[in-house]
Design an enzyme around this catalytic site. Structure first.
Site, PDB file in Angstrom:
ATOM      1  CB  CYS A  53      -0.912  -0.004   1.225  1.00 13.75           C
ATOM      2  SG  CYS A  53      -1.839   1.531   1.451  1.00 13.75           S
ATOM      3  CB  CYS A  56       0.701   1.036   4.753  1.00  7.03           C
ATOM      4  SG  CYS A  56      -0.915   0.223   4.838  1.00  7.03           S
ATOM      5  CG  HIS A 116      -4.491  -1.290   4.343  1.00  4.73           C
ATOM      6  ND1 HIS A 116      -4.079  -0.404   3.380  1.00  4.73           N
ATOM      7  CD2 HIS A 116      -5.107  -2.310   3.689  1.00  4.73           C
ATOM      8  CE1 HIS A 116      -4.428  -0.859   2.184  1.00  4.73           C
ATOM      9  NE2 HIS A 116      -5.053  -2.016   2.344  1.00  4.73           N
ATOM     10  CG  ASN A 154     -13.642  11.058  -3.721  1.00  4.84           C
ATOM     11  OD1 ASN A 154     -14.693  11.659  -3.546  1.00  4.84           O
ATOM     12  ND2 ASN A 154     -12.690  11.528  -4.504  1.00  4.84           N
ATOM     13  CB  SER A 162      -6.965   4.837  -6.915  1.00  4.67           C
ATOM     14  OG  SER A 162      -6.245   5.815  -6.179  1.00  4.67           O
ATOM     15  CG  HIS A 165      -4.368   3.349   4.166  1.00  4.17           C
ATOM     16  ND1 HIS A 165      -3.385   2.576   4.756  1.00  4.17           N
ATOM     17  CD2 HIS A 165      -4.616   4.357   5.038  1.00  4.17           C
ATOM     18  CE1 HIS A 165      -3.061   3.098   5.929  1.00  4.17           C
ATOM     19  NE2 HIS A 165      -3.807   4.193   6.111  1.00  4.17           N
ATOM     20  CG  HIS A 167      -6.868   8.188   1.293  1.00  2.00           C
ATOM     21  ND1 HIS A 167      -7.230   6.932   0.841  1.00  2.00           N
ATOM     22  CD2 HIS A 167      -6.845   8.999   0.190  1.00  2.00           C
ATOM     23  CE1 HIS A 167      -7.403   6.969  -0.470  1.00  2.00           C
ATOM     24  NE2 HIS A 167      -7.180   8.214  -0.888  1.00  2.00           N
ATOM     25  CD  GLN A 169      -7.573  13.324  -2.993  1.00  2.00           C
ATOM     26  OE1 GLN A 169      -6.930  14.129  -3.677  1.00  2.00           O
ATOM     27  NE2 GLN A 169      -8.291  12.352  -3.537  1.00  2.00           N
TER      28      GLN A 169
END
Length: 347
Positions: A53, A56, A116, A154, A162, A165, A167, A169
């Site tokens: 990943c 990670c 993760h 997203n 994509s 994990h 996350h 933005q």
């Protein structure tokens, strides 16, 4: 032509006062058969740490940089930013109908946790509070030099994510993007006419009616907006007048983390799947001015409609005319409200 539709089943349009857009509601269509595309379920058994990943802790990213051994949130500049810090020079417009303008900004990635395998509703409240504080810190930092700072997440492959994990933005630009610009205009118009923030008056109406509220606590309310377009769309609002996320008190940040966990657990429990969505915060522009018409809020736009594998498509009429939904906002709120606050993976 006779009809046996009741008033609650009849097609109608609802106005979104935040944008001025209309939404067509067609509740009589909820029983139509579905023979279209079925989405693939997300991977259910992810490892706590994936050595492949890019997000990670301790792993290398695409540019060769190593992620630190982070224990909470981790923020870095996006390796494939949509905007760049320096605005380029454009040639003069060839015509008034061929207008363009340069844009400058910064794009960053926020890893919510080193785990993760744990999305926001699966994290403890203290860890979610760390995410809230990181959101606020990023707005404070990037807002010093940018007019707009967009925090968003997203979640899920179906929303274009994509990497599994968990996350989000943050994109900061020297311009006000289309959607917040619409909200700025409509809130300003309402404030000029009524002397109060639009969303505070709307919240007062919703708390009185109780028809579309999903979950609430002392400081926050989650509801399905009257004008919702996505099937289980929700709006998260603070009870008091707050212009921007960094303006929240420590107690309000803690209660925000608590209500996020409760709300997003309901989302996951609806179809017993890691519920995909796009969410984002809207607050007053960070242009150094006071914006008393603005009220902080977060939008959640999940695509799933009937099951974990059937999503709503924004095509045809929605693209060419106006948004449309079958399930009413009241029906969606009732379903979400009735769900457990214990995550289905813990049962």
């Amino acid at each position: 032509m006779s009809t046996d539709l009741s008033a609650t089943d009849f097609p109608h349009r609802r106005l979104n006062p935040l944008t001025g857009d209309w939404i067509l509601v067609s509740p009589h269509r909820t029983k139509r058969p579905w023979l279209g595309k079925q989405e693939t379920l997300p991977h259910a058994n992810l490892p706590a740490h994936d050595p492949k990943c890019l997000l990670c802790a301790g792993n290398a990213r695409m540019n060769g940089e190593l992620n630190p051994d982070y224990k909470g949130t981790f923020v870095f500049t996006n390796d494939f930013s949509a905007v760049l810090p320096e605005a380029g020079q454009l040639p003069p417009d060839a015509s008034p109908l061929l207008h363009s303008e340069p844009v400058a900004g910064v794009c960053r990635v926020i890893c919510f946790s080193p785990r993760h395998d744990l999305s926001l509703p699966q994290l403890p409240v203290a860890a979610i509070e760390g995410v809230v504080n990181t959101w606020a810190d990023q707005i404070t930092d990037l807002g010093k030099n940018h007019k707009w700072v967009q925090v968003f997440e997203n979640k899920g492959e179906v929303m274009g994510c994509s990497n599994p994990h968990p996350h989000g933005q943050v994109w900061a630009t020297n311009t006000i993007p289309n959607e917040p610009a619409k909200e700025d205009r409509k809130q300003q118009e309402y404030f000029a006419k009524n002397g109060k923030p639009l969303l505070l008056d709307y919240l007062a109406t919703e708390t009185k009616l109780k028809e579309r509220i999903v979950v609430e606590n002392e400081d926050w309310v989650v509801l399905v907006p009257y004008w919702a377009t996505w099937p289980y769309e929700t709006l998260l609002l603070p009870r008091r007048h707050v212009q921007r996320l960094p303006d929240l008190t420590p107690a309000e940040r803690r209660s925000l983390a608590e209500i996020l966990k409760r709300h997003l657990t309901r989302y996951d429990n609806l179809f017993q799947v890691s519920f995909p969505y796009s969410m984002g915060w809207h607050g007053a522009p960070t242009d150094g001015s006071n914006h008393p018409h603005w009220q902080l809020h977060a939008h959640f736009y999940p695509p799933l409609l009937r099951s974990a594998t059937v999503k709503k498509f924004m095509v045809g009429y929605e693209m060419m005319a106006e948004g449309q939904r079958d399930l009413t906002a009241e029906q969606a709120a009732d379903k979400l409200r009735g769900l457990s606050e214990k995550h289905f993976t813990e049962a």
